[in-house]
Write a protein that holds these residues in place. Sequence first.
Motif, PDB file in Angstrom:
ATOM      1  N   THR A  59       0.835  -1.200   0.000  1.00 18.52           N
ATOM      2  CA  THR A  59       0.000   0.000   0.000  1.00 18.52           C
ATOM      3  C   THR A  59       0.870   1.250   0.000  1.00 18.52           C
ATOM      4  O   THR A  59       0.599   2.219  -0.718  1.00 18.52           O
ATOM      5  CB  THR A  59      -0.927  -0.006   1.236  1.00 18.52           C
ATOM      6  OG1 THR A  59      -1.801  -1.135   1.127  1.00 18.52           O
ATOM      7  CG2 THR A  59      -1.746   1.258   1.331  1.00 18.52           C
ATOM      8  N   GLU A 101      -6.966   0.873  -0.955  1.00 26.76           N
ATOM      9  CA  GLU A 101      -7.372  -0.270  -0.150  1.00 26.76           C
ATOM     10  C   GLU A 101      -8.666   0.047   0.611  1.00 26.76           C
ATOM     11  O   GLU A 101      -9.533  -0.804   0.783  1.00 26.76           O
ATOM     12  CB  GLU A 101      -6.240  -0.574   0.850  1.00 26.76           C
ATOM     13  CG  GLU A 101      -6.283  -1.937   1.468  1.00 26.76           C
ATOM     14  CD  GLU A 101      -5.003  -2.232   2.250  1.00 26.76           C
ATOM     15  OE1 GLU A 101      -4.153  -1.342   2.402  1.00 26.76           O
ATOM     16  OE2 GLU A 101      -4.850  -3.370   2.710  1.00 26.76           O
ATOM     17  N   ASP A 174      -5.609  -1.562  -5.152  1.00 22.18           N
ATOM     18  CA  ASP A 174      -5.085  -2.136  -3.917  1.00 22.18           C
ATOM     19  C   ASP A 174      -6.083  -3.125  -3.314  1.00 22.18           C
ATOM     20  O   ASP A 174      -7.109  -2.732  -2.769  1.00 22.18           O
ATOM     21  CB  ASP A 174      -4.786  -1.008  -2.914  1.00 22.18           C
ATOM     22  CG  ASP A 174      -3.806  -1.442  -1.835  1.00 22.18           C
ATOM     23  OD1 ASP A 174      -3.576  -2.658  -1.696  1.00 22.18           O
ATOM     24  OD2 ASP A 174      -3.264  -0.561  -1.141  1.00 22.18           O
ATOM     25  N   GLU A 175      -5.783  -4.397  -3.435  1.00 18.83           N
ATOM     26  CA  GLU A 175      -6.568  -5.480  -2.835  1.00 18.83           C
ATOM     27  C   GLU A 175      -8.079  -5.372  -3.060  1.00 18.83           C
ATOM     28  O   GLU A 175      -8.848  -5.282  -2.107  1.00 18.83           O
ATOM     29  CB  GLU A 175      -6.282  -5.564  -1.333  1.00 18.83           C
ATOM     30  CG  GLU A 175      -4.846  -5.981  -1.083  1.00 18.83           C
ATOM     31  CD  GLU A 175      -4.656  -6.503   0.343  1.00 18.83           C
ATOM     32  OE1 GLU A 175      -5.499  -7.295   0.773  1.00 18.83           O
ATOM     33  OE2 GLU A 175      -3.659  -6.132   0.973  1.00 18.83           O
TER      34      GLU A 175
END
Lengths: 255, 341
Positions: A59, A101, A174-175
């Motif tokens: 991140t 994220e 991000d994820e």
Amino acid sequence: MPEAASGSAAAAGAICAPLLALAGVHTHIGPYHILHGVDLAVPRGGLTVLLGRNGAGKTTALRTIMGLWRASAGRIDFDGRPIAALPTSDIARAGIAYVPETMGIFSDLTVRENLVLAARQGAMDADRLRWLFGLFPAIERFWQLPAGTLSGGQKQMLSIARAIIEPRQLILVDEPTKGLAPAIIANMVAAFRELKATDTTILLVEQNFLVARALGDNVAVMEDGRIVHAGAMAELAEDRSLQQRLLGLSLDMHQ
Amino acid sequence: MNVAKANEPAPAALPARKVDWAPLVLVPLLALAALPLVGSTATWTTLTIAALAMGMMIFIMASGLTLVFGLMDVLNFGHGAFITVGAYAGLIAAVPLAGWLASDQLAVNAVALIAIILVAMAVTGLVGYAFERLIVMPVYGQHLKQILVTMGGLIVIQQLVIVLWGPVQIPLAVPQALRGAFFFGDVAIEKYRLTAVVLGLMIFVAMQLVLTRTKLGLLIRAGVENREMVEALGYRIRRLFVGVFVTGSMLAGLGGVMWGFYRETLTPGMGLEVMVMIFIVVIIGGLGSVGGCFIGALLVALTANYMSFLAPKLALGSNIILMVAILLWRAQGLFPVAKRA
Ligand SMILES: Nc1ncnc2c1ncn2[C@@H]1O[C@H](COP(=O)(O)OP(=O)(O)OP(=O)(O)O)[C@@H](O)[C@H]1O
Ligand SMILES: [Mg+2]
């Protein structure tokens, strides 16, 4: 920094040069030294997966690319241009979109208004919108609802939709599958496949190795603020001992 | 810069957007609860209209402050200075136009009043811009320094007002056509108060329209919630913030003019006097919420007015009690603003 040398080098290697390149990037957050010299190349057109354990610095790497944390050393080039010193808004305008994220949804605004802000050029393109609705039907269904009322998965889709409402050269994600049900993950994978077909370069942080393997052309693995492995996804997917060493897992554990 | 609606497919039937009614109902509830306590309908009407006028002025003065805090977490204790500066800057036009203000023709009054308001807003806009550059910008993200530095700025500006206009109070008469009252039976409604209510409502509606119908307004609301994401979408939050700060200063200046006419005298400390009330309004409204600021201002003004009639000794503390009561009910204020986790 060797500005003059890199200028001519960029001109010479423009065709095969990576779209995004980090070289020796260090990031400090307050007193903490988080990134310790990250070298990362994201080739044009493909999907690069960034893997790594919790706390490895994935991140932080994405935030540093976006200029949300400042690199304290090293350089970041996007499309042959240094961007490390640019303000975040200029980095975005250079053609990089970011799906954080935390998703970064504006919950007080409607789904539509979230997209209106993401479409910088003005009115949203009707064909593009129809394409988006095809990828993520929930966006159409909840068009006029405050985004705060969406479920976690729907918010994730809205966040991705925001990043692609207009064509961008590079998307940092991000994820996106964190906390999603398997069926929704499959939907997400299909959406990314379709996005890959549109010539968009994607840098995807992903913990779910099955997703990573299904989507990735290239892979980079982070550990303690450094890139410890970079190469083709196919290579990592086939090499169990490499997986074991880098990720502390083998594919068997996921199946 | 209207948000374009062309090309968009009509969405299917949707569940309705939920409106949070409870805080809105609080205003008429408070007013009705006071009616039997006050007793006389005429007195109650007068008190209520006065409170609404007062509330509108407080709202105008406070609205900028709540957005400035929401957008950049800036605690601007110097906001009161813009109120004072606005009122005094109005004098720049009010003194030469004294004849027009005293004229018994409404149109002539109106022209003078508009001129006064424009001068006041222009000056406070400039002062606000300079204040942001010189005082607020160097202390972004540092709350303690913000408090000290903006208070310092307040003192400096207040002293400048004293240097320019003197320490003694200056009388300011309400324009001729707005003096006196309308009578409905034994109920008297002062014309100036009614004007203040109408003007306040117009500004509230205009702000709501900008915040909900324009891209600029959406950006401001988005920035209050998550300024990093606004930047990541390619917008300069800094420019947005300066714009909001200057607009907030101009509104404080407008509020200062209205407040000055309401009191009919100007004093260098007049801005500071209302700041406690303004902070209470911003806190109970929910930091960063314009709607909350509006409802909060009405509640504070109604409470202050009824209490000063019913129990003058308690009037001073009544707003604190109101604030505590509301924060016990909703700890984040009437309309909590979602903040990035
Ligand atoms: N705001 C912050 N302040 C201090 N340290 C931080 C901050 N953000 C992250 N870190 C630290 O930096 C390191 C890397 O964090 P980062 O969030 O980049 O990891 P990650 O690889 O994204 O992890 P995850 O997979 O859990 O999301 C961690 O040790 C974390 O504690
Ligand atoms: Mg992370």
